[in-house]
Design a protein around this motif. Structure first.
Motif, PDB file in Angstrom:
ATOM      1  N   SER A  70      71.475  75.545  26.956  1.00 45.64           N
ATOM      2  CA  SER A  70      70.041  75.423  26.670  1.00 45.64           C
ATOM      3  C   SER A  70      69.586  73.986  26.460  1.00 45.64           C
ATOM      4  O   SER A  70      68.424  73.663  26.661  1.00 45.64           O
ATOM      5  N   ASN A  71      70.485  73.092  26.042  1.00 48.02           N
ATOM      6  CA  ASN A  71      70.093  71.702  25.807  1.00 48.02           C
ATOM      7  C   ASN A  71      70.464  70.777  26.965  1.00 48.02           C
ATOM      8  O   ASN A  71      70.270  69.563  26.872  1.00 48.02           O
ATOM      9  N   GLY A  72      71.019  71.304  28.017  1.00 45.61           N
ATOM     10  CA  GLY A  72      71.455  70.461  29.134  1.00 45.61           C
ATOM     11  C   GLY A  72      70.282  69.818  29.846  1.00 45.61           C
ATOM     12  O   GLY A  72      69.296  70.497  30.134  1.00 45.61           O
ATOM     13  N   PRO A  73      70.376  68.512  30.132  1.00 49.71           N
ATOM     14  CA  PRO A  73      69.283  67.846  30.849  1.00 49.71           C
ATOM     15  C   PRO A  73      69.047  68.462  32.231  1.00 49.71           C
ATOM     16  O   PRO A  73      67.919  68.527  32.695  1.00 49.71           O
ATOM     17  N   GLU A  74      70.127  68.913  32.886  1.00 54.60           N
ATOM     18  CA  GLU A  74      69.941  69.590  34.172  1.00 54.60           C
ATOM     19  C   GLU A  74      71.012  70.683  34.303  1.00 54.60           C
ATOM     20  O   GLU A  74      72.206  70.415  34.186  1.00 54.60           O
ATOM     21  N   ARG A 131      81.851  53.034  28.757  1.00 56.92           N
ATOM     22  CA  ARG A 131      80.749  53.579  29.560  1.00 56.92           C
ATOM     23  C   ARG A 131      79.390  53.275  28.933  1.00 56.92           C
ATOM     24  O   ARG A 131      78.555  54.152  28.745  1.00 56.92           O
ATOM     25  N   PHE A 185      76.307  73.075  34.155  1.00 52.45           N
ATOM     26  CA  PHE A 185      75.668  71.772  33.988  1.00 52.45           C
ATOM     27  C   PHE A 185      75.701  71.083  35.344  1.00 52.45           C
ATOM     28  O   PHE A 185      76.691  71.188  36.076  1.00 52.45           O
ATOM     29  N   VAL A 186      74.633  70.372  35.659  1.00 49.50           N
ATOM     30  CA  VAL A 186      74.575  69.682  36.947  1.00 49.50           C
ATOM     31  C   VAL A 186      74.767  68.187  36.714  1.00 49.50           C
ATOM     32  O   VAL A 186      74.116  67.597  35.852  1.00 49.50           O
ATOM     33  N   VAL A 187      75.679  67.584  37.486  1.00 50.43           N
ATOM     34  CA  VAL A 187      75.899  66.135  37.406  1.00 50.43           C
ATOM     35  C   VAL A 187      75.764  65.543  38.799  1.00 50.43           C
ATOM     36  O   VAL A 187      75.838  66.272  39.797  1.00 50.43           O
ATOM     37  N   PRO A 188      75.578  64.210  38.887  1.00 51.45           N
ATOM     38  CA  PRO A 188      75.525  63.601  40.217  1.00 51.45           C
ATOM     39  C   PRO A 188      76.817  63.884  40.992  1.00 51.45           C
ATOM     40  O   PRO A 188      77.878  64.061  40.399  1.00 51.45           O
ATOM     41  N   LYS A 189      76.707  63.910  42.295  1.00 55.12           N
ATOM     42  CA  LYS A 189      77.853  64.225  43.141  1.00 55.12           C
ATOM     43  C   LYS A 189      79.003  63.248  42.894  1.00 55.12           C
ATOM     44  O   LYS A 189      78.799  62.038  42.790  1.00 55.12           O
ATOM     45  N   VAL A 190      80.212  63.785  42.721  1.00 56.37           N
ATOM     46  CA  VAL A 190      81.384  62.940  42.490  1.00 56.37           C
ATOM     47  C   VAL A 190      82.262  62.968  43.744  1.00 56.37           C
ATOM     48  O   VAL A 190      82.827  63.994  44.087  1.00 56.37           O
TER      49      VAL A 190
END
Lengths: 493, 95
Positions: free
Chosen positions: B78-82, B16, B88-93
């Motif tokens: 607290s350190n999560g980008p979003e 990746r 935690f938020v990630v792009p839709k899978v």
């Protein structure tokens, strides 16, 4: 009186106890020194406010009679140790903005014992390197570089990966520093900067809260200007930690008490396979000198054989990248650090890791991924682990006829930034004497032993039996006294 | 051992890591150099030699399988980008 930044830890503890100066005064002098070394790019994050409040608290403890074994001593922390609320980068773009919510076990023990944090120091990205030149935050320059700061013809490397730690101590900007050593990352920079560095036995220091590179090889250790200081700092760093499954539950000795100077009758192994091609003649001569020093002190040199030495680097460059490829899988743009968006989740991962990791880290992850992939696992990874077993057996056999082993720390003198950079394998060869020790999990240290013809420091390495750091330190101090290394770098803060 | 561009692209995908096409060639060269270097291990007789699994002469400790720590989701995030609403938020899978 000696300038406060030139004291050893032992002298500083003495001065603090006698009230010749306060921890605040000692820390203020070091905070100024940290500012003075900025042209060398040693510190990634300076923490002067934290340092001064820690120093103030130290003075209060001392006034109450409850000073710890390192109380008031200002130190630098390799930026691989998680420090609560203070940015921890591992020298990587991918950890942008990361502020740990927790403190590594090793640093928490140092603060427990009263040490004062000056800041976080530079390293090779994720501790992968031998020169402290691969960090996203730029390269560290050794204070041993000839010429005025900023007007260098040749910028000498501080070694790596704990090059910021080594440079900070050599430049008199910290009394000591934490390092980590996966294949020589404490000992080689110590050797290159005329300082002392110990990699303890695997399992002595907790790995909890240290950014992982290759977990079966990584160990934390102290870097200082004297062997006695290393003994002081090592005691605070060691100890059982239930949070690290490979931490060993053993009592921590008072390492300073081991420094008796008496090595009469001790058998010192000299491995014949370490006379490698590429060993510079002045380092070979220094090695012979080291043997002579120990003989004069009553030790008995014995020739030993470590027949699989020449295969150690090859085994290391399979095992370490394999473990790294697994450890670094966690940097995915989801939980901390950098995120580079993409059209979907997979693209986001790839963009983040493509942008966030530097070239050497990418190379090692790719090699690791390859040697662990289906069809290659046995040929590469299992073969390397079998060779690792043979390397360990070599040491087991050797320690039947000797008590400690003496070798050079590195086969060549420090080089300049820009040299040895075209060919990764050339750079790897610098670690030929240090890597076998990690593969075998043994304790080892580098002691400054002299200067080369180019005026740059040279170190000798001592390797001990598992958990016998005490013999290591005792012999190390004998070498230190005989070498009487008093040279200081052209630049000191 | 020599790796070609296609193999490097495949490994990079497995790891990746986005590697621009124009860098694949030089990367293939560097990785091949390292693999050639490690091939010397084949000279070592490892018949009946166990692959090392632990360098310290100790067994991994066991502990009771029980919760001993936790309960601070805010610090974990607290350190999560979003992040949003404790996640935690990630792009839709969508597969």
């Amino acid at each position: 009186m000696t300038a406060l930044t030139h004291l050893t830890m032992a002298e500083a503890l003495d001065g603090l106890a006698k009230k010749e100066f306060t921890a605040v005064e000692l820390t203020e002098a070091h905070v100024r020194a940290v500012e003075a070394v900025r042209p060398f790019n040693i510190f990634i994050t300076e923490t002067p406010d934290a340092a001064l409040s820690m120093a103030k608290a130290s003075d209060e403890r001392r006034a109450k009679g409850s000073a710890g074994p390192m109380d008031g001593l200002p130190i630098a922390v390799k930026d691989l140790f998680c420090t609560k609320g203070v940015a921890t980068t591992a020298g990587s773009h991918i950890l942008d903005g990361f502020k740990p919510e927790y403190e590594s076990t090793v640093t928490s023990q140092l603060w427990r014992d009263g040490a004062v944090m000056l800041g976080k120091v530079n390293l090779d990205e994720f501790a992968m390197g031998s020169a402290t030149i691969t960090a996203h935050q730029g390269e560290t320059v050794s204070p041993w570089s000839p010429g005025a700061p900023g007007a260098w013809d040749r910028k000498i490397v501080a070694g790596g990966s704990s090059g910021g730690s080594a440079a900070a101590i050599a430049a008199r900007a910290a009394l000591g520093a934490t390092g980590t050593d996966t294949g020589g990352s404490i000992r080689q920079p110590a050797g290159y900067t005329g300082t002392v560095g110990i990699k303890p036995t695997y399992g002595r220091c907790s790995r909890w809260g240290i950014v992982a590179y290759a977990s079966s090889l990584d160990q934390a250790g102290p870097m200082t200007r004297t062997v006695e200081d290393a003994a002081i700092m090592l005691r605070s760093m060691c100890g059982f930690d239930p949070k690290d499954s490979t931490s060993v539950d053993m009592p921590v000795p008072d390492f300073r008490a081991a420094l008796t100077g008496d090595i009469r009758g001790l058998r010192v192994g000299i491995p014949k396979e370490y006379r490698v091609e590429g060993l510079s003649s002045e380092i070979a001569a220094l090695w012979d000198q080291g043997i002579a020093w120990l003989k004069e002190a009553g030790a008995v040199p014995v020739e030993i054989s470590l027949p699989h030495t020449k295969y150690a680097l090859a085994a290391y460059y399979i095992i370490a990248p394999a473990e790294a490829s697994s450890n670094l899988a966690r940097y995915d743009g989801v939980r901390y650090g950098l995120r580079v968006e993409g059209g979907n989740l997979k693209e986001m991962y790839e963009n983040t890791r493509g942008a966030g990791f530097g070239k050497e880290v990418q190379r090692r992850i790719l090699i690791g991924t390859y040697v662990l992939s289906a069809g290659y696992y046995d040929a590469y990874y299992n073969k390397a682990r079998q060779v690792r077993t043979r390397i360990k057996w070599d040491f087991d056999e050797a320690f039947k006829s000797c008590d400690v082993i003496l070798t050079p720390t590195a086969p060549s003198t420090p080089f300049a930034i820009g040299e040895k950079m075209d060919d990764p394998v050339q750079m790897y060869l610098i670690d030929v004497y240090t890597v076998p020790v990690n593969l075998a999990g043994l304790p080892a240290m580098s002691v400054p032993a002299g200067l080369g013809a180019d005026g740059l420091p040279l170190g000798l390495q001592l390797i001990g039996r598992p958990f016998d750091e005490e013999t290591l330190l005792r012999v190390g101090q004998v070498v230190e006294k005989a070498a009487n290394f008093t040279a200081v770098p052209p630049f000191v803060a | 051992m020599s790796l070609d561009k296609a193999t490097v692209a495949k490994i990079a995908h497995l790891a990746r890591i986005k590697v621009p096409d124009e860098e694949l060639e030089s990367l293939a060269g560097e990785l091949s150099q390292i693999l050639t270097f490690v091939e010397q291990l084949n000279e070592v007789d490892t018949k009946d030699v166990p692959p090392m699994t632990s360098v310290a002469a100790q067994k991994l400790r066991r502990r009771k399988d029980e919760v001993t720590d936790g309960g601070y989701a805010a610090q974990v995030l607290s350190n999560g980008p979003e992040t949003a609403e404790g996640f935690f938020v990630v792009p839709k899978v969508v597969e």
